[in-house]
Write an enzyme that holds these catalytic residues in place. Structure first.
Site, PDB file in Angstrom:
ATOM      1  CG  ASP A  45      -2.009  -1.028   1.195  1.00  0.00           C
ATOM      2  OD1 ASP A  45      -1.761  -2.139   0.675  1.00  0.00           O
ATOM      3  OD2 ASP A  45      -3.110  -0.744   1.706  1.00  0.00           O
ATOM      4  CE  LYS A  61      -5.086   2.339   2.528  1.00  0.00           C
ATOM      5  NZ  LYS A  61      -3.975   1.562   3.144  1.00  0.00           N
ATOM      6  CE  LYS A  77      -6.898  -0.890   2.542  1.00  0.00           C
ATOM      7  NZ  LYS A  77      -5.555  -1.458   2.846  1.00  0.00           N
TER       8      LYS A  77
END
Length: 252
Positions: A97, A160, A193
């Protein structure tokens, strides 16, 4: 989708997260224990790179281990980001991430951001790559859309919302813009996300509906939808068991 069904869906798509500065080995052991619930496992745990090896050793292969890179500040520092990616991969991580250099994007450095993301994508293969755009700092729909497009063009598997460390984390408004860009890209495997500040099943339900509306109900799987949270699990388990939720264990 009723609340019970939403709880089951959120559990299956949950990246159970602990990214506190003071995290230690005991915290990660407890996190990994929580990841395997009586109602089924979460999709992944998300930790600092230094805890990847421990988490991987504690979890079955069916639960992914994610770790953060260039986190949380999102500097335009490629060497640092690549060092994080290398550490995650070497320790047996499954997912990265990475924080998009959102301040650089806000300053008009889109080309530099694109190059940064391309290098991180190349270095991180074959791991799953989630690009955190820090939507709460980008603020405008135009910048959120641009950041999402840059991430997708670089080959991100997921885009995300947030680090969970900024004053504004995930919002339905930002999610709608991001999901719209994912849908418009035509990329059949690109995912979304929602991360930061999502603590109840009712809140998660909003994002489930948005994802279904923009990407179709077939996208409501861990391969295309994730929730980054810690406290959310408490409400998921309470909903599924019919009990009152336990207090959250993390501000993430």
């Amino acid at each position: 989708m009723d609340l019970h069904a939403a709880a089951r869906q959120a559990l299956a798509c949950l990246d159970l997260t602990s990214l506190n500065e003071a995290d230690n080995a005991d915290d990660i052991e407890a996190l990994c224990s929580r990841a395997q619930t009586e109602f089924g496992p979460v999709a992944a745990v998300c930790v600092w790179p230094r805890f990847v090896a421990q988490a991987r050793a504690l979890l079955p292969a069916t639960i992914k281990v994610a770790a953060v890179a260039n986190f949380p500040d999102g500097a335009l520092d490629l060497a640092r980001a690549l060092a994080d990616v290398e550490a995650i991969a070497a320790a047996g991580g499954d997912e990265v991430d990475v924080v998009l250099p959102y301040r650089a994007l806000m300053a008009g450095q889109a080309a530099e951001v694109a190059e940064f993301l391309a290098e991180v994508r190349h270095a991180s293969r074959p791991l799953t790559l989630k690009v955190i755009i820090e939507s709460g700092e980008l603020r405008t729909g135009e910048l959120i859309a641009e950041a999402t497009r840059l991430a997708l063009m670089a080959g991100a598997d997921f885009v995300k919302t947030s680090t969970g460390k900024s004053p504004v984390s995930a919002t339905p408004q930002a999610a709608a813009v991001m999901l719209g860009e994912i849908a418009a890209s035509g990329l059949p495997h690109a995912g979304f996300k929602a991360s930061g500040g999502i603590r109840t099943v009712a809140e998660a339900q909003v994002y489930l509906q948005l994802a279904a509306d923009k990407l179709g109900t077939a996208a409501l799987t861990p391969q295309r939808l994730r929730f980054g949270a810690s406290g959310l699990l408490n409400d998921v388990l309470a909903t599924l068991s019919g009990q009152a939720p336990a207090p959250a264990t993390s501000a993430y």
